[in-house]
Design an enzyme around this catalytic site. Structure first.
Site, mmCIF file in Angstrom:
data_model
loop_
_atom_site.group_PDB
_atom_site.id
_atom_site.type_symbol
_atom_site.label_atom_id
_atom_site.label_comp_id
_atom_site.label_asym_id
_atom_site.label_seq_id
_atom_site.Cartn_x
_atom_site.Cartn_y
_atom_site.Cartn_z
ATOM 1 N N GLU A 1 49.767 15.470 -27.691
ATOM 2 C CA GLU A 1 49.741 14.167 -28.353
ATOM 3 C C GLU A 1 50.756 14.011 -29.488
ATOM 4 O O GLU A 1 51.153 12.894 -29.790
ATOM 5 C CB GLU A 1 48.335 13.873 -28.892
ATOM 6 C CG GLU A 1 47.251 13.906 -27.835
ATOM 7 C CD GLU A 1 47.390 12.854 -26.747
ATOM 8 O OE1 GLU A 1 47.957 11.778 -27.000
ATOM 9 O OE2 GLU A 1 46.939 13.117 -25.624
ATOM 10 N N GLY B 1 38.511 9.628 -26.631
ATOM 11 C CA GLY B 1 39.500 9.287 -25.608
ATOM 12 C C GLY B 1 39.444 7.814 -25.282
ATOM 13 O O GLY B 1 38.360 7.264 -25.076
ATOM 14 N N TYR B 2 40.602 7.179 -25.211
ATOM 15 C CA TYR B 2 40.673 5.741 -24.924
ATOM 16 C C TYR B 2 41.703 5.420 -23.850
ATOM 17 O O TYR B 2 41.779 4.313 -23.368
ATOM 18 C CB TYR B 2 41.000 4.959 -26.200
ATOM 19 C CG TYR B 2 42.265 5.445 -26.875
ATOM 20 C CD1 TYR B 2 43.505 4.941 -26.518
ATOM 21 C CD2 TYR B 2 42.208 6.435 -27.847
ATOM 22 C CE1 TYR B 2 44.656 5.414 -27.117
ATOM 23 C CE2 TYR B 2 43.358 6.904 -28.461
ATOM 24 C CZ TYR B 2 44.584 6.381 -28.088
ATOM 25 O OH TYR B 2 45.729 6.860 -28.685
ATOM 26 N N GLY B 3 42.525 6.416 -23.476
ATOM 27 C CA GLY B 3 43.559 6.233 -22.457
ATOM 28 C C GLY B 3 43.506 7.387 -21.479
ATOM 29 O O GLY B 3 42.472 7.634 -20.851
ATOM 30 N N SER B 4 44.582 8.141 -21.382
ATOM 31 C CA SER B 4 44.642 9.220 -20.389
ATOM 32 C C SER B 4 43.645 10.336 -20.659
ATOM 33 O O SER B 4 43.268 11.056 -19.731
ATOM 34 C CB SER B 4 46.056 9.792 -20.297
ATOM 35 O OG SER B 4 46.445 10.396 -21.515
#
Length: 176
Positions: free
Chosen positions: A87, A9-12
């Site tokens: 996604e 995970g890198y955002g939401s």
């Protein structure tokens, strides 16, 4: 997918994974950077007024810090289905298994990266233009600015510096 299933995970996903998490680790993905390089026509914008969401954009020498999540045992299939629904809604993301580094070693993690050939890809927009788009866009999951602010706040809580996101969060506050 094999068990255990790890997701990067890198955002939401950092603040709203949407699946049962058994373990989380700070992680780094080399060769990619976090960027508002995807026009959002579903979650944080509309086809008439697209917003911007984060994606991983390939870049030589870059790296992205985020979280690796180990999916709760027995939840792998349901998690994969839920992630694909969330996604892959417009096919602008590509699903890849990439190697991430953690303090406890290297992991192979399911990761969603931008397809640079997709119509929603918009890499290289100036930060000021990004801020203007983010300040006014809203989609099915809410205001684009809230997505930015939540991501920036959670990265700060984790001790992850992202100067572009920090600048954008401050600028969008000024514009709102």
């Amino acid at each position: 997918m094999h068990a255990p299933l790890w997701v990067f995970g890198y955002g939401s996903l950092i603040w709203d994974p949407g699946f049962p998490v058994a373990e989380r680790r700070l992680a780094r993905l080399d060769g990619w950077h976090r960027s508002f390089c995807m026009r959002s026509i579903h979650h944080r914008g509309t086809p008439e007024r697209p917003g911007l969401v984060l994606a991983l954009d390939r870049a030589e020498g870059a790296s992205c810090a985020g979280l690796a999540f180990r999916v709760a045992p027995g939840e792998e299939a349901a998690t994969l289905a839920a992630l694909r629904e969330r996604e892959l809604v417009s096919s602008a993301y590509l699903e890849e298994v990439l190697r991430v580094e953690t303090a406890d070693g290297t992991l192979d993690a399911l990761t969603y990266v931008i397809d640079p050939d997709h119509a929603q890809y918009c890499g290289g927009l100036p930060l000021e233009e990004q801020a203007g788009i983010i300040a006014r866009a809203t989609g099915g999951r809410g205001a684009n600015r809230d997505y930015l602010w939540s991501t920036a706040a959670h990265l700060a809580d984790l001790g992850i510096a992202d100067p572009d996101l920090e600048w954008l969060a401050a600028r969008v506050r000024d514009l709102s």
